[in-house]
Design a protein around this motif. Sequence first.
Motif, PDB file in Angstrom:
ATOM      1  N   ASN A 103      48.046 -47.027  -5.345  1.00 30.54           N
ATOM      2  CA  ASN A 103      47.163 -45.978  -5.656  1.00 30.54           C
ATOM      3  C   ASN A 103      46.635 -46.361  -6.910  1.00 30.54           C
ATOM      4  OD1 ASN A 103      47.960 -44.191  -3.622  1.00 30.54           O
ATOM      5  ND2 ASN A 103      49.927 -43.550  -4.824  1.00 30.54           N
ATOM      6  N   ILE A 104      45.062 -46.200  -6.976  1.00 25.55           N
ATOM      7  CA  ILE A 104      44.214 -46.815  -7.992  1.00 25.55           C
ATOM      8  C   ILE A 104      43.293 -45.777  -8.224  1.00 25.55           C
ATOM      9  CG2 ILE A 104      42.503 -48.386  -8.768  1.00 25.55           C
ATOM     10  CD1 ILE A 104      43.842 -50.381  -6.624  1.00 25.55           C
ATOM     11  N   ILE A 105      42.967 -45.449  -9.583  1.00 25.56           N
ATOM     12  CA  ILE A 105      41.789 -44.879 -10.000  1.00 25.56           C
ATOM     13  C   ILE A 105      41.045 -45.872 -11.093  1.00 25.56           C
ATOM     14  CG2 ILE A 105      40.960 -42.967 -11.646  1.00 25.56           C
ATOM     15  CD1 ILE A 105      43.416 -41.359 -10.810  1.00 25.56           C
ATOM     16  N   ALA A 106      39.860 -46.084 -10.312  1.00 26.17           N
ATOM     17  CA  ALA A 106      38.857 -47.056 -11.189  1.00 26.17           C
ATOM     18  C   ALA A 106      37.814 -46.192 -11.896  1.00 26.17           C
ATOM     19  CB  ALA A 106      38.627 -48.006 -10.095  1.00 26.17           C
ATOM     20  N   VAL A 107      37.719 -46.387 -13.143  1.00 25.23           N
ATOM     21  CA  VAL A 107      36.801 -45.559 -13.848  1.00 25.23           C
ATOM     22  C   VAL A 107      35.703 -46.748 -14.463  1.00 25.23           C
ATOM     23  CG1 VAL A 107      36.205 -44.057 -15.772  1.00 25.23           C
ATOM     24  CG2 VAL A 107      38.368 -43.831 -14.088  1.00 25.23           C
ATOM     25  N   SER A 130      39.570 -44.411 -23.160  1.00 23.90           N
ATOM     26  CA  SER A 130      40.829 -44.165 -22.756  1.00 23.90           C
ATOM     27  C   SER A 130      41.017 -43.705 -21.502  1.00 23.90           C
ATOM     28  CB  SER A 130      41.338 -42.761 -23.609  1.00 23.90           C
ATOM     29  OG  SER A 130      42.439 -42.234 -23.228  1.00 23.90           O
ATOM     30  N   ASP A 131      42.272 -43.834 -20.611  1.00 22.93           N
ATOM     31  CA  ASP A 131      42.371 -43.233 -19.426  1.00 22.93           C
ATOM     32  C   ASP A 131      42.791 -41.954 -19.405  1.00 22.93           C
ATOM     33  OD1 ASP A 131      44.883 -43.597 -20.447  1.00 22.93           O
ATOM     34  OD2 ASP A 131      45.721 -44.846 -18.822  1.00 22.93           O
ATOM     35  N   GLU A 132      42.918 -41.227 -20.369  1.00 27.71           N
ATOM     36  CA  GLU A 132      43.216 -39.976 -20.582  1.00 27.71           C
ATOM     37  C   GLU A 132      42.310 -38.943 -19.552  1.00 27.71           C
ATOM     38  OE1 GLU A 132      44.037 -36.391 -24.173  1.00 27.71           O
ATOM     39  OE2 GLU A 132      44.441 -38.652 -24.455  1.00 27.71           O
ATOM     40  N   GLY A 133      42.684 -38.045 -18.963  1.00 25.27           N
ATOM     41  CA  GLY A 133      42.041 -37.269 -18.130  1.00 25.27           C
ATOM     42  C   GLY A 133      41.798 -37.790 -16.556  1.00 25.27           C
ATOM     43  N   TYR A 134      42.303 -38.848 -16.412  1.00 26.93           N
ATOM     44  CA  TYR A 134      42.132 -39.395 -15.047  1.00 26.93           C
ATOM     45  C   TYR A 134      43.503 -39.666 -14.314  1.00 26.93           C
ATOM     46  CZ  TYR A 134      37.474 -40.531 -16.854  1.00 26.93           C
ATOM     47  OH  TYR A 134      35.919 -40.623 -17.212  1.00 26.93           O
ATOM     48  N   GLU A 135      44.442 -38.519 -14.450  1.00 25.87           N
ATOM     49  CA  GLU A 135      45.762 -38.723 -13.902  1.00 25.87           C
ATOM     50  C   GLU A 135      45.461 -38.509 -12.426  1.00 25.87           C
ATOM     51  OE1 GLU A 135      44.847 -36.355 -16.700  1.00 25.87           O
ATOM     52  OE2 GLU A 135      45.745 -37.845 -17.916  1.00 25.87           O
ATOM     53  N   PHE A 136      46.392 -39.133 -11.757  1.00 27.11           N
ATOM     54  CA  PHE A 136      46.434 -38.910 -10.215  1.00 27.11           C
ATOM     55  C   PHE A 136      46.570 -37.579  -9.595  1.00 27.11           C
ATOM     56  CE2 PHE A 136      48.392 -43.264 -10.589  1.00 27.11           C
ATOM     57  CZ  PHE A 136      47.428 -43.963 -10.072  1.00 27.11           C
ATOM     58  N   ASP A 137      47.129 -36.721 -10.178  1.00 27.08           N
ATOM     59  CA  ASP A 137      47.431 -35.340  -9.791  1.00 27.08           C
ATOM     60  C   ASP A 137      46.150 -34.653  -9.924  1.00 27.08           C
ATOM     61  OD1 ASP A 137      47.150 -34.908 -12.484  1.00 27.08           O
ATOM     62  OD2 ASP A 137      49.270 -33.935 -12.832  1.00 27.08           O
ATOM     63  N   LYS A 138      45.238 -34.967 -10.401  1.00 24.35           N
ATOM     64  CA  LYS A 138      43.768 -34.210 -10.556  1.00 24.35           C
ATOM     65  C   LYS A 138      42.997 -34.426  -9.364  1.00 24.35           C
ATOM     66  CE  LYS A 138      42.831 -33.568 -15.560  1.00 24.35           C
ATOM     67  NZ  LYS A 138      42.158 -33.871 -16.591  1.00 24.35           N
ATOM     68  N   TYR A 139      43.445 -35.307  -8.412  1.00 29.07           N
ATOM     69  CA  TYR A 139      42.492 -35.671  -7.561  1.00 29.07           C
ATOM     70  C   TYR A 139      43.475 -35.637  -5.862  1.00 29.07           C
ATOM     71  CZ  TYR A 139      39.935 -37.845 -11.056  1.00 29.07           C
ATOM     72  OH  TYR A 139      39.156 -37.945 -12.142  1.00 29.07           O
ATOM     73  N   SER A 140      42.875 -34.838  -5.122  1.00 29.92           N
ATOM     74  CA  SER A 140      43.676 -34.359  -3.765  1.00 29.92           C
ATOM     75  C   SER A 140      43.981 -35.592  -2.935  1.00 29.92           C
ATOM     76  CB  SER A 140      42.984 -33.382  -3.066  1.00 29.92           C
ATOM     77  OG  SER A 140      41.740 -33.877  -2.648  1.00 29.92           O
ATOM     78  N   LEU A 141      43.130 -36.747  -3.155  1.00 32.87           N
ATOM     79  CA  LEU A 141      43.316 -38.171  -2.319  1.00 32.87           C
ATOM     80  C   LEU A 141      44.800 -38.464  -2.459  1.00 32.87           C
ATOM     81  CD1 LEU A 141      42.256 -40.678  -0.697  1.00 32.87           C
ATOM     82  CD2 LEU A 141      41.607 -41.586  -3.288  1.00 32.87           C
ATOM     83  N   ARG A 185      45.056 -46.247  -1.605  1.00 33.66           N
ATOM     84  CA  ARG A 185      44.173 -45.266  -2.026  1.00 33.66           C
ATOM     85  C   ARG A 185      43.597 -45.571  -3.106  1.00 33.66           C
ATOM     86  NH1 ARG A 185      47.244 -39.875   0.156  1.00 33.66           N
ATOM     87  NH2 ARG A 185      48.450 -40.653   1.908  1.00 33.66           N
ATOM     88  N   ILE A 186      42.163 -45.620  -3.306  1.00 31.77           N
ATOM     89  CA  ILE A 186      41.265 -45.827  -4.528  1.00 31.77           C
ATOM     90  C   ILE A 186      40.229 -44.765  -4.749  1.00 31.77           C
ATOM     91  CG2 ILE A 186      39.809 -47.336  -5.377  1.00 31.77           C
ATOM     92  CD1 ILE A 186      41.014 -49.742  -3.343  1.00 31.77           C
ATOM     93  N   LYS A 187      40.367 -44.198  -5.781  1.00 31.12           N
ATOM     94  CA  LYS A 187      39.296 -43.258  -6.412  1.00 31.12           C
ATOM     95  C   LYS A 187      38.557 -43.886  -7.296  1.00 31.12           C
ATOM     96  CE  LYS A 187      37.296 -39.274  -7.076  1.00 31.12           C
ATOM     97  NZ  LYS A 187      36.535 -38.819  -6.004  1.00 31.12           N
TER      98      LYS A 187
END
Length: 131
Positions: free
Chosen positions: A34-38, A46-57, A111-113
């Motif tokens: 599971n990856i969130i790439a910003v 910061s990575d604050e505000g990009y938590e996995f639970d914010k994205y339904s994916l 899973r990548i957002k």
Amino acid sequence: MIRTTKVNFFRVNSVAFSSILEIGDATHCYPETNIIAVQKEGGVESDEGYEFDKYSLFDKQKPPLPPITNVPKKTYNHKKSLHVDAINITGVTSSGVVQLGNLKNVEAESRIKHIRILEDEQADDELNSIR
């Protein structure tokens, strides 16, 4: 008959993010990533505000696999081993699998957002929020 693989030269530059490099036989392989790439112009502080639970994916359930259909097969191996001169791999990532040997079951999931924040779009969003 299971065959042996003989490799003269094998090079892998990089293996990352739940990927597997297996030399030899294995029965099961289940890599998950599971990856969130910003990417933000000017950098991300910061990575604050990009938590996995914010994205339904990341909450979606995988659909069940279709039932296994047996297909009749005949294999004729003319030699007891496979010979490979060279394997050169640049990279394996995000639940990728490189297997030199036999592998009975593999079920990989990635899973990548990917979020891109451009300065022009950010300025437009700030102007729209003021109006």
